[in-house]
Scaffold this active site. Structure first.
Site, short mmCIF file in Angstrom:
data_model
loop_
_atom_site.label_atom_id
_atom_site.label_comp_id
_atom_site.label_asym_id
_atom_site.label_seq_id
_atom_site.Cartn_x
_atom_site.Cartn_y
_atom_site.Cartn_z
N CYS A 139 53.81 39.74 36.74
CA CYS A 139 54.14 38.80 37.82
C CYS A 139 54.08 37.37 37.32
O CYS A 139 54.88 36.54 37.73
CB CYS A 139 53.21 39.01 39.01
SG CYS A 139 51.48 38.83 38.57
N GLU B 89 49.87 38.93 47.05
CA GLU B 89 50.15 38.49 45.67
C GLU B 89 51.50 39.08 45.31
O GLU B 89 51.61 40.27 45.02
CB GLU B 89 49.06 39.00 44.74
CG GLU B 89 47.72 38.37 44.99
CD GLU B 89 47.75 36.86 44.86
OE1 GLU B 89 48.49 36.35 44.01
OE2 GLU B 89 47.05 36.20 45.63
#
Ligand code: NAD
Length: 512
Positions: free
Chosen positions: A281, A247
């Site tokens: 993010c 990720e």
């Protein structure tokens, strides 16, 4: 004074790191860096403890994880205090980003586990159905390494750790060296809820400890962090032929269509670009607004962005950047944009009188020549680019090496789907953005440089297992017509099967 800095080693030669609160630069603790030997010993203990953990029924493991919600609630003030000490983020953000989704993840996964991880019978199709039965065993992988970053240190550790444990694995967590104690709370609440000590262990340290974990006898790595580190981890896992989920970073675009609710879009532009000091993010990093409403939208964003406060303490909107390295990146991107012709409407510079702050910033007249529109900035910056129409917005949104998520602001959900389907991103959100990570049903994961594999959704939970098909015999037949010895009858059986099963359109339909 740097936020993470080396101290003199321990008497037995272990490196030590001192940590400071990025809002005040006051010392808030230290860690001893786990060596490769420490990591190997932890993995050996985990391997010994894992079979007994895996042998417990899923429902028992789920009950322990569910109990962790109560522990978390009882300990929330201590968890928030640790998160705030190591990140400086406002209490509202510690609650909204770390605590609320963590309760929801633990509650959700513990409720799903029995359904998604117990042996599953799958009905076979066609000519095999009368002969065989299929059971899928979701077999634990063994020992899983979870390596996490500093921007959401508690939730980004707890979510994968809980999933891996529910799936029957032992786990070694390596939190970020910037936020080690906030990360460690993920293990503490699960231990207190009943997870045995050797089934879940924490090793502390920086990249050296992370690399030691990746290169030891581990069965999967779940990594959340930057693209360069993710690529190193992928290479190490490929060498050992073990799975990994990555990720990684993002440069998420927000598209503002002419029919958007401009009030919501303007508020969203400010909040989704700046919350957690922009260090998200799936935060908004670039905004494309269509020309016909651009002037009005930009003015509305300016008004709202001008009201955003920053500074230490819990009564401001924007906290500090969590470490000095990030301050350098954000400053560099803004300077580069200025040099290439961008207009700084608000902020645009660091404020390091006390902590590692960057002023809430709004930038317009940006182009894709600027780092601000190409590289992950991770700062409290609203960057707006005016585009001719939605077509240009889609083209520019896709002109990016990242592909984590994206958002479309429009009153028309069908348009959001139409535009969303053309975005090369792991996910798409309508009239909102970062909330996607908090939706456990959604198989969240990045495309392009933003990663590999899923962190949420049933896919992620099952990703901590090997789905092992066990094919059962229905009838205990004494003889198989197609085994040795090959005879005329063997060939005839096969020829007849082809004719009978696939010879007509009706048969083919029935056999699907
Ligand atoms: P980072 O890659 O520097 O560090 C992440 C973790 O990896 C830390 O624990 C670090 O100690 C460890 N590490 C560093 N080098 C290593 C190595 N060679 N081998 C193994 N482990 C190593 O990332 P960061 O700066 O801590 O985190 C910020 C990044 O994380 C941003 O790019 C952000 O977008 C990304 N992120 C992604 C998601 C997502 O879900 N996609 C979520 C949060 C953060």
């Amino acid at each position: 004074m740097a936020i993470v800095q080396p101290l003199a080693p321990t008497s037995d030669g272990r490196r030590r790191l001192e940590l400071r609160n990025p809002a005040t630069r006051e010392p808030v603790g230290e860690i001893e860096v786990s060596t490769a030997d420490d990591v190997a010993a932890a993995v050996a203990r985990a391997r010994a403890a894992q079979p007994a953990w895996a042998a417990r029924p899923v429902s028992e493991r789920a009950a322990i994880v569910r109990r962790a919600v109560s522990v978390l609630i009882a300990r929330r003030d201590e968890i928030v205090a640790t998160v705030q000490a190591e990140t400086g983020k406002p209490r509202a953000e510690a609650l909204a980003i770390e605590l609320v989704p963590s309760c929801d993840f633990l509650n959700y996964w513990s409720g799903r586990a029995a359904k998604d991880l117990t042996d599953e019978r799958r009905r076979l199709h066609g000519y095999l159905r009368p002969l065989k039965k299929l059971v899928i065993n979701y077999q634990p992988l063994g020992v899983v390494g979870v390596i996490t970053p500093w921007n959401g240190p508690f939730v980004l550790s707890l979510n994968p750790v809980a999933q891996a444990l529910l799936a029957g694995n032992a786990v070694i967590l390596k939190p970020s060296e910037v936020t080690p104690h906030a990360g460690e709370w993920a293990a503490k609440v699960l231990h207190e809820a009943g997870v045995p000590a050797d089934v879940l262990q924490v090793v502390h340290g920086d990249g050296e400890t992370g690399a030691a974990l990746v290169n030891t006898d581990i069965d999967k790595i779940s990594f959340t962090g930057s693209v360069p580190t993710g690529k190193k981890i992928a290479a190490a896992c490929a060498e050992r032929l073990i799975p990994c989920t990555l990720e990684l970073g993002g440069k998420d675009a927000m598209i503002v269509c002419a029919d958007a609710d401009l009030e919501r879009a303007a508020r969203g532009a400010v909040y989704l670009s700046m919350f957690n000091s922009g260090q998200v993010c799936v935060g908004v990093e670039r905004i494309y607004v269509v020309d016909s409403i651009a002037d009005e939208f930009i003015e509305m964003v300016r008004t709202r962005a001008a009201e955003v406060t920053y500074g230490p303490g819990s009564n401001t909107d924007v906290g500090p950047l969590f470490w000095d390295r990030q301050l350098d990146v954000v400053s560099r991107h803004v300077e580069d944009a200025k040099a290439k012709g961008a207009t700084i409407v608000l902020g645009g510079e660091p404020d390091t009188a006390q902590g590692a702050f960057f002023k809430p910033t709004m930038v317009v007249d940006v182009t894709h020549e600027m780092e601000l529109m190409r590289e992950e900035t991770f700062g409290p910056i609203v960057a707006i680019m005016r585009v001719r129409d939605e077509e240009e917005a889609i083209r520019l949104a896709n002109d990016c090496k990242y592909g984590l998520s994206g958002s479309v602001f429009t009153k028309d959900p069908d348009k959001a789907i139409r535009i969303g389907k053309r975005l090369h991103t792991g996910s798409v959100v309508h009239n909102d953005a970062s909330v996607i990570y908090g939706v456990p049903e959604a198989p969240f994961g990045g495309r392009k440089d933003s990663g590999l594999g899923q962190v949420n959704g049933r896919e992620a939970l099952r990703g901590f297992t090997h789905p092992q098909p066990i094919l059962l015999d229905r009838w205990q037949l004494k003889k198989e017509n197609i085994w040795y010895p090959y005879e005329q009858a063997t060939v005839k059986t096969l020829e007849r099967t082809i004719g009978f099963v696939f010879g007509s359109a009706l048969a083919r339909r029935l056999m699907r």
